[in-house]
Design a protein around this motif. Structure first.
Motif, PDB file in Angstrom:
ATOM      1  N   ARG A  90       0.829  -1.215   0.000  1.00 49.05           N
ATOM      2  CA  ARG A  90       0.000   0.000   0.000  1.00 49.05           C
ATOM      3  C   ARG A  90       0.852   1.249   0.000  1.00 49.05           C
ATOM      4  O   ARG A  90       0.540   2.229  -0.675  1.00 49.05           O
ATOM      5  CB  ARG A  90      -0.930  -0.011   1.208  1.00 49.05           C
ATOM      6  CG  ARG A  90      -2.037  -1.020   1.069  1.00 49.05           C
ATOM      7  CD  ARG A  90      -2.968  -1.000   2.238  1.00 49.05           C
ATOM      8  NE  ARG A  90      -4.024  -1.980   2.043  1.00 49.05           N
ATOM      9  CZ  ARG A  90      -4.755  -2.478   3.007  1.00 49.05           C
ATOM     10  NH1 ARG A  90      -4.557  -2.086   4.259  1.00 49.05           N
ATOM     11  NH2 ARG A  90      -5.693  -3.363   2.742  1.00 49.05           N
ATOM     12  N   GLN A  91       1.941   1.227   0.755  1.00 50.06           N
ATOM     13  CA  GLN A  91       2.846   2.379   0.829  1.00 50.06           C
ATOM     14  C   GLN A  91       3.468   2.657  -0.537  1.00 50.06           C
ATOM     15  O   GLN A  91       3.518   3.809  -0.986  1.00 50.06           O
ATOM     16  CB  GLN A  91       3.928   2.109   1.865  1.00 50.06           C
ATOM     17  CG  GLN A  91       4.944   3.206   1.998  1.00 50.06           C
ATOM     18  CD  GLN A  91       6.073   2.820   2.964  1.00 50.06           C
ATOM     19  OE1 GLN A  91       6.172   1.677   3.400  1.00 50.06           O
ATOM     20  NE2 GLN A  91       6.911   3.773   3.266  1.00 50.06           N
ATOM     21  N   ALA A  94       0.726   3.995  -2.914  1.00 50.07           N
ATOM     22  CA  ALA A  94       0.261   5.331  -2.546  1.00 50.07           C
ATOM     23  C   ALA A  94       1.283   6.388  -2.975  1.00 50.07           C
ATOM     24  O   ALA A  94       0.935   7.473  -3.400  1.00 50.07           O
ATOM     25  CB  ALA A  94       0.038   5.420  -1.028  1.00 50.07           C
ATOM     26  N   LYS A  97       1.126   7.425  -6.798  1.00 47.85           N
ATOM     27  CA  LYS A  97      -0.053   8.138  -7.319  1.00 47.85           C
ATOM     28  C   LYS A  97       0.132   9.615  -7.301  1.00 47.85           C
ATOM     29  O   LYS A  97       0.875  10.234  -6.727  1.00 47.85           O
ATOM     30  CB  LYS A  97      -1.295   7.769  -6.513  1.00 47.85           C
ATOM     31  CG  LYS A  97      -1.725   6.351  -6.809  1.00 47.85           C
ATOM     32  CD  LYS A  97      -2.997   6.041  -6.072  1.00 47.85           C
ATOM     33  CE  LYS A  97      -3.444   4.646  -6.412  1.00 47.85           C
ATOM     34  NZ  LYS A  97      -4.672   4.296  -5.786  1.00 47.85           N
TER      35      LYS A  97
END
Length: 97
Positions: A90-91, A94, A97
């Protein structure tokens, strides 16, 4: 990344010969497969869990005829990512983006 690329990266990171890394990886994968096939769970803290998912016998419908058809019970191996693995994924996504 395929198995060969994984082995080469691990050999580079550890300074071990490719033959040694290949033997270790094969042993680890074989151990995981054997354990899960024997209905054991293999947990690697922060990384994930390998286990056997069981599905009971049930009745389904044939999509073409609508007739009910019995399905036998099945098992399949599953991997559930641990919190460390999920967090890193997820890191990384994220940040992109």
């Amino acid at each position: 990344m395929n198995k060969r690329e994984l082995i080469e990266k691990a050999a580079e990171a550890t300074g071990q010969p490719v033959k040694v890394v290949t033997a270790v990886l094969d042993a680890v994968l074989d151990t995981i497969q054997t354990a899960v096939a024997n209905d054991d769970t293999v947990s690697i803290t922060g990384w994930g869990k390998f286990e056997l998912a069981k599905r009971a016998a049930r009745t389904a419908r044939n999509p073409h005829t609508g007739e009910p058809m019995p399905l036998a019970p099945t098992v399949r191996p599953v991997f559930r990512a641990g919190t460390g693995f999920v967090g890193l994924t997820r890191q990384k996504h994220a940040a992109s983006k």
